[in-house]
Design a protein around this motif. Structure first.
Motif, short mmCIF file in Angstrom:
data_model
loop_
_atom_site.label_atom_id
_atom_site.label_comp_id
_atom_site.label_asym_id
_atom_site.label_seq_id
_atom_site.Cartn_x
_atom_site.Cartn_y
_atom_site.Cartn_z
N GLU A 1 1.02 -1.22 -0.05
CA GLU A 1 -0.22 0.06 0.10
C GLU A 1 0.97 1.10 -0.13
O GLU A 1 1.61 1.36 0.97
CB GLU A 1 -0.94 0.16 1.17
CG GLU A 1 -1.89 1.19 1.55
CD GLU A 1 -2.69 1.19 2.57
OE1 GLU A 1 -3.43 2.17 2.70
OE2 GLU A 1 -2.37 0.20 3.51
N ARG A 2 1.06 2.16 -0.95
CA ARG A 2 1.83 3.11 -1.14
C ARG A 2 0.93 4.49 -0.99
O ARG A 2 -0.19 4.43 -1.37
CB ARG A 2 2.25 3.21 -2.40
CG ARG A 2 2.79 1.87 -2.99
CD ARG A 2 4.37 2.18 -2.72
NE ARG A 2 5.00 0.78 -3.14
CZ ARG A 2 6.40 0.71 -3.01
NH1 ARG A 2 7.09 1.60 -1.93
NH2 ARG A 2 7.16 -0.26 -3.44
N PHE A 3 1.60 5.38 0.00
CA PHE A 3 0.81 6.36 0.15
C PHE A 3 1.31 7.59 -0.51
O PHE A 3 0.92 8.55 -0.61
CB PHE A 3 1.09 6.96 1.77
CG PHE A 3 2.48 7.49 1.77
CD1 PHE A 3 3.53 6.70 2.05
CD2 PHE A 3 2.76 8.75 2.05
CE1 PHE A 3 4.69 7.23 2.37
CE2 PHE A 3 3.76 9.58 2.41
CZ PHE A 3 5.02 8.82 2.55
N ILE A 4 2.25 7.50 -1.74
CA ILE A 4 2.79 8.29 -2.61
C ILE A 4 2.94 7.64 -4.08
O ILE A 4 3.12 6.34 -4.21
CB ILE A 4 4.24 8.91 -2.02
CG1 ILE A 4 5.21 7.60 -1.73
CG2 ILE A 4 4.09 9.81 -1.04
CD1 ILE A 4 6.57 8.23 -1.32
N PRO A 5 2.91 8.69 -4.85
CA PRO A 5 2.67 8.04 -6.33
C PRO A 5 4.28 7.81 -6.71
O PRO A 5 5.21 8.10 -6.23
CB PRO A 5 2.18 9.39 -7.11
CG PRO A 5 2.61 10.53 -6.15
CD PRO A 5 2.53 10.12 -5.12
N PHE B 1 9.98 13.84 0.33
CA PHE B 1 10.05 12.50 -0.20
C PHE B 1 8.81 12.35 -1.39
O PHE B 1 7.90 11.98 -0.96
CB PHE B 1 10.07 11.50 0.56
CG PHE B 1 10.53 9.99 -0.15
CD1 PHE B 1 11.67 9.63 -0.69
CD2 PHE B 1 9.71 9.20 0.03
CE1 PHE B 1 12.24 8.69 -1.25
CE2 PHE B 1 9.98 7.88 -0.59
CZ PHE B 1 11.00 7.54 -1.18
N ASN B 2 9.26 12.39 -2.86
CA ASN B 2 8.38 12.13 -3.68
C ASN B 2 7.18 12.97 -3.69
O ASN B 2 5.95 12.47 -3.73
CB ASN B 2 7.96 10.31 -3.80
CG ASN B 2 7.99 9.79 -4.90
OD1 ASN B 2 8.19 10.56 -6.17
ND2 ASN B 2 7.54 8.60 -5.01
N GLY B 3 7.43 14.15 -3.21
CA GLY B 3 6.38 15.18 -3.07
C GLY B 3 5.87 15.31 -2.14
O GLY B 3 4.71 16.31 -1.96
N PRO C 1 13.28 15.60 -8.38
CA PRO C 1 14.22 14.88 -7.42
C PRO C 1 13.25 13.71 -6.94
O PRO C 1 12.12 14.00 -6.53
CB PRO C 1 14.44 15.88 -6.34
CG PRO C 1 14.46 17.29 -7.17
CD PRO C 1 13.26 17.20 -8.07
N LEU C 2 13.93 12.61 -6.35
CA LEU C 2 13.10 11.67 -5.56
C LEU C 2 12.96 12.35 -4.10
O LEU C 2 11.84 11.98 -3.55
CB LEU C 2 13.81 10.39 -5.43
CG LEU C 2 13.30 9.37 -4.53
CD1 LEU C 2 11.93 8.99 -5.39
CD2 LEU C 2 14.27 8.25 -4.75
N ILE C 3 14.18 12.81 -3.62
CA ILE C 3 13.97 13.39 -2.29
C ILE C 3 14.80 14.68 -2.28
O ILE C 3 15.59 14.94 -2.78
CB ILE C 3 14.57 12.41 -1.13
CG1 ILE C 3 14.41 12.94 0.27
CG2 ILE C 3 16.23 12.33 -1.30
CD1 ILE C 3 14.64 11.81 1.26
N GLU C 4 14.07 15.86 -1.55
CA GLU C 4 14.49 17.05 -1.33
C GLU C 4 14.73 17.39 0.07
O GLU C 4 13.85 17.22 0.80
CB GLU C 4 13.77 18.06 -2.02
CG GLU C 4 13.51 18.10 -3.46
CD GLU C 4 12.68 18.99 -4.20
OE1 GLU C 4 12.97 20.25 -4.31
OE2 GLU C 4 11.28 18.74 -4.35
N PRO D 1 16.02 10.17 -8.91
CA PRO D 1 15.77 8.84 -9.12
C PRO D 1 16.93 8.22 -9.78
O PRO D 1 17.45 8.69 -10.86
CB PRO D 1 14.52 8.53 -9.64
CG PRO D 1 13.72 9.96 -9.50
CD PRO D 1 14.78 11.14 -9.37
N GLY D 2 17.49 7.03 -9.23
CA GLY D 2 18.49 6.32 -9.80
C GLY D 2 19.83 6.59 -9.64
O GLY D 2 20.72 5.74 -10.05
N GLU D 3 20.16 7.81 -8.88
CA GLU D 3 21.60 8.26 -8.78
C GLU D 3 22.01 7.95 -7.42
O GLU D 3 21.41 7.48 -6.43
CB GLU D 3 21.55 9.76 -9.18
CG GLU D 3 21.26 10.66 -7.93
CD GLU D 3 21.72 12.08 -8.12
OE1 GLU D 3 22.63 12.26 -8.91
OE2 GLU D 3 21.29 12.84 -7.40
N THR D 4 23.16 8.10 -7.19
CA THR D 4 23.93 7.74 -6.09
C THR D 4 24.65 9.23 -5.70
O THR D 4 25.65 9.74 -6.24
CB THR D 4 25.14 6.76 -6.00
OG1 THR D 4 24.63 5.64 -6.49
CG2 THR D 4 25.75 6.70 -4.84
#
Length: 338
Positions: free
Chosen positions: A9-13, A91-93, A20-23, A57-60
């Motif tokens: 169950e995801r609470f974010i899309p 995180f993800n908006g 950015p995935l996370i700010e 997303p996808g970076e290090t």
């Protein structure tokens, strides 16, 4: 290889690859200093002091710096193992800094952490299979039979065997325990994994194996990493971008190639000078040698926090705090290096 698991169950899309995935915005983590019989607060240790960065997303993104600069505290604050004092974690908006209870537990399905010392993070009284299945059962993501199958698959993915699930943590080597820690972080299929110095306690040959495993898993499962380290060799190999921390602040951030080829902050150059280069042609390279010790985060210097150790500091450095400015390579310095 896909990982069979009950639908979460995801609470974010799903993330937008253009964002950015996370700010991290003005992240702070202060620890109170208490004295006296009534434990009166007389000050604060500013472990993390106003961080701003993002990870796509996808970076290090690698977070580097000397011991005590706030790297691990940053990672623990992002996954909310330590409650931030201030700032936002988008995180993800969605802002995670205001979440608690059930919402926070759902968020942690997509945010996991790999610890520096895997042995201390594993319950010595539980078998590995039970440790790995625990999160699946706690979040009701799988039945007991499905969890067993999932654990078997995950052990093979990280380079172990199904038979290892019946052993206890003390029966494994350091490298094997770190593989178990990776499996535990990966079993919930997270989007972001905080790697808190995951190879610093391992032998050099084992470090290479773990780094290769992390890179392979990133490609296979589209993972995003915050890689915390002080070993620049590992950072150069695994990271896409580097953020350099000093005394709770980021002093330089940019692409890995740019940071290694053209460091602009004196502290960054000093860190790179300590990194051995196996090439005799660089024997006479220009060096910046740091003098003194890192100031106390309970009483940081005024102005630029690095000015007490900087060989090119001037009066303005002692009076005015520089802002983190620039494009793809941002620097917080009044007199950036050429």
């Amino acid at each position: 290889m896909s990982i069979p698991i009950a639908e979460k169950e995801r609470f974010i899309p799903e993330p937008n690859m253009d964002k950015p995935l996370i700010e991290i915005k003005q992240l702070e983590k202060y620890y109170p200093i208490k004295k006296g019989i009534i434990s009166r607060t007389v000050g604060h240790v500013k472990a993390v002091d106003g961080l701003n960065f993002e990870i796509y997303p996808g970076e290090t993104l690698a977070l580097v710096g000397e011991s005590g600069c706030g790297k691990s505290t940053t990672g623990r604050s992002i996954v909310k193992l330590d409650e931030p004092t201030g700032g936002q974690i988008i995180f993800n908006g969605r802002d995670l800094s205001s979440l608690n209870g059930a919402d926070l537990r759902k968020a942690r399905l997509d945010l996991q952490i790999i610890f520096q010392d895997p042995y201390s993070s594993l319950n010595p009284r539980k078998r590995i299979g039970d440790l790995l299945a625990e999160a699946l059962l706690a979040h009701k993501l799988a039945s007991k039979e499905e969890a067993v199958k999932k654990v078997d698959d995950m052990l093979e993915i990280v380079g172990l065997t199904k038979s290892h699930k019946n052993r206890y943590p003390h029966e494994f080597s350091g490298g094997q325990r770190q593989r178990i820690g990776i499996a535990r972080a990966l079993i919930l299929e997270p989007k972001l994994i905080v790697c808190d110095e995951p190879v610093s306690a391992l032998d050099v040959s084992i470090q290479a194996q773990i780094l290769n495993l992390l890179k392979d898993l990133q490609k296979k499962f589209r993972l995003t990493y915050l890689f915390i380290a002080h070993g620049l060799g590992a950072v150069k190999y695994i990271s896409d971008r580097i953020a350099v921390m000093y005394l709770g602040k980021i002093v330089e951030i940019g692409k890995t190639e740019d940071i290694f080829k053209n460091p602009k902050h004196p502290y960054t150059q000093a860190l790179l000078n300590a990194y051995p280069i196996p090439n005799p042609h660089f024997r006479n390279r220009e060096r910046i040698v740091l003098a003194g010790d890192v100031p106390s985060p309970a009483n940081p210097p005024k102005g630029c926090s690095f000015h007490t150790r900087c060989p090119i500091a001037k009066d303005i450095c002692r009076q005015q705090t520089p802002e983190l400015l620039g494009g793809s390579q941002s620097i917080a310095c009044h007199f950036p290096l050429n």
